[in-house]
Design a protein around this motif. Sequence first.
Motif, PDB file in Angstrom:
ATOM      1  N   LYS A   1       0.559   3.946  -2.963  1.00 21.76           N
ATOM      2  CA  LYS A   1       0.243   5.346  -2.687  1.00 21.76           C
ATOM      3  C   LYS A   1       1.250   6.272  -3.355  1.00 21.76           C
ATOM      4  O   LYS A   1       0.891   7.310  -3.922  1.00 21.76           O
ATOM      5  CB  LYS A   1       0.225   5.581  -1.181  1.00 21.76           C
ATOM      6  CG  LYS A   1      -0.110   7.017  -0.784  1.00 21.76           C
ATOM      7  CD  LYS A   1      -0.098   7.179   0.714  1.00 21.76           C
ATOM      8  CE  LYS A   1      -0.402   8.629   1.096  1.00 21.76           C
ATOM      9  NZ  LYS A   1      -0.365   8.837   2.564  1.00 21.76           N
TER      10      LYS A   1
ATOM     11  N   GLN B   1       0.827  -1.205   0.000  1.00 18.45           N
ATOM     12  CA  GLN B   1       0.000   0.000   0.000  1.00 18.45           C
ATOM     13  C   GLN B   1       0.868   1.265   0.000  1.00 18.45           C
ATOM     14  O   GLN B   1       0.496   2.274  -0.615  1.00 18.45           O
ATOM     15  CB  GLN B   1      -0.950  -0.021   1.188  1.00 18.45           C
ATOM     16  CG  GLN B   1      -2.065  -1.057   1.045  1.00 18.45           C
ATOM     17  CD  GLN B   1      -2.952  -1.135   2.259  1.00 18.45           C
ATOM     18  OE1 GLN B   1      -2.538  -0.808   3.380  1.00 18.45           O
ATOM     19  NE2 GLN B   1      -4.195  -1.589   2.063  1.00 18.45           N
TER      20      GLN B   1
ATOM     21  N   SER C   1      -1.533   9.893  -7.366  1.00 16.25           N
ATOM     22  CA  SER C   1      -0.234   9.813  -6.709  1.00 16.25           C
ATOM     23  C   SER C   1       0.006  11.032  -5.840  1.00 16.25           C
ATOM     24  O   SER C   1      -0.048  12.160  -6.294  1.00 16.25           O
ATOM     25  CB  SER C   1       0.883   9.718  -7.753  1.00 16.25           C
ATOM     26  OG  SER C   1       2.132   9.745  -7.127  1.00 16.25           O
TER      27      SER C   1
END
Length: 505
Positions: free
Chosen positions: A411, A407, A447
Amino acid sequence: MLKNLAIGLSVIIVVTAGAGWWFYEHLNGNIHSVSLDGKGGTEKADAFGRTPINILVMGSDGRTSEADCKLGGGCSKTGVQTGSNADVEMVLHISADRSNATVMSIPRDTMTKVPACQDSESNQSTSGYYGQINSALQYGPACQVATVHQLTGIPIDHFVKLDFSGVVKMSDAIGGVSVCVSDDVYDTYSHLKLSKGSHTLKGDAALEFVRSRHGFGDGSDLGRTTTQHIFLSSMIRKFKSAGTLTDPTAVYGLADAATKALTVDDGLGTVKKLISLASDVNKVPTKRMTFTTMQTAADPGNKDRVVVGPGAKTLFATIAHDQSLTTGSGKKSAAASATAKPTAPAVPASRIAVTVENGTAVTGRASDIAATLTDQGFSSATTTANAPSPSATTTLTYGTGEKDEAQTVAKTLGLASSHLKQGTGAALTLVIGSDWPSGTSFPGGSSSPAPADTQAAVGGAHASTADQSKTCAKVSPYKTVTIDGVSMTPSQAYAAARGTPDSDA
């Protein structure tokens, strides 16, 4: 009578306009500019369409004129030389909202990879090599910019290059720069000789101060960067003072000296553009201008050289992500910046290594994404490879217990959770599919790189702010200089050389 007055005023207006045009063209004619050819990368605008500015400020050691030979020495046997090294390298970052700035010095003794380059003016070229970072300037300013961009991951929009005589001209144009030294000092190499206390340095004395390596700190280039920050902070305070900017004679002298002294990129190649840059710098309060030095570690292969040290990548990330190192009050930022998300990633990026595989037909995709990850603080153990077969979809596969790590990667790159899947292996593997043919953020993704730890960014970076007017340069306590073959401290040398006049005498 009125007719005569009108004619007289018309003549005055025409003459004044003509003088202004001549002045503008004269200054433009002074400027020497060089193209960067896009080698420094491109800045990204923020949510409001504002763009940060990153400028590589270079101080050249070139003895490429008789004036520089006289000031720098070393030409007695060779005469006027060709080529130069960037003995001073500072990345100047001005935030997108112009509320803060960071100046990061990169020590000239840093070892790094220099990419393939060709100087557009001399045609001198290199296929790339591992060497001292300041040597890239031998292949042109654009090569030096490309080298710093490759090392730091920071997009470099512009450059400004200054030689020995340029420092002299600039310091004279503003009427000298005020500095303070903690003790008597005589650097027998740069010839700087000052008594303990405050001094106003002009001309040769200013150059001797910013060049002094043996007079301050530990007697190395690392000590010199801190001294240069003191000098520049003082110069900025003087630039921003009302007396300098409201005196037409001073402004003309400064503009004339600056345009003669500087080599810049095409993006700064006119007086109008330089004035715009000066205005942007002027918007930043001195208490929010942070000076730092890139953290270094000893080079295992050469005790006289250094390599990128712990904390440096975090410092690079704060600049690349437009994070301030100060708060609105001018104090150091907390561990997370004001723009940080309320929750930090569960696993620090520095502990996460990723295998990035290229599943596209585009050469270099895995390398591009891997470099993005390491630039943003992920483990240097991150590796690249070609995927076993072409892939239409980008996927991030993680092992048992590694979902948090996955994760964090997702991210950073803007990958949605639909691109993550659990596998049977014990490592993170990112396969770049044909749905991601270019760029370092997944198309259509959100992003938002995790903010860098700003406390870690300034750790060991000798951080200071430009408003610190009472800071004195610390004279080296070590035997860094010699007189008649005898090693001694700079203070001992001052006492031993009573017959030598002080630099500001």
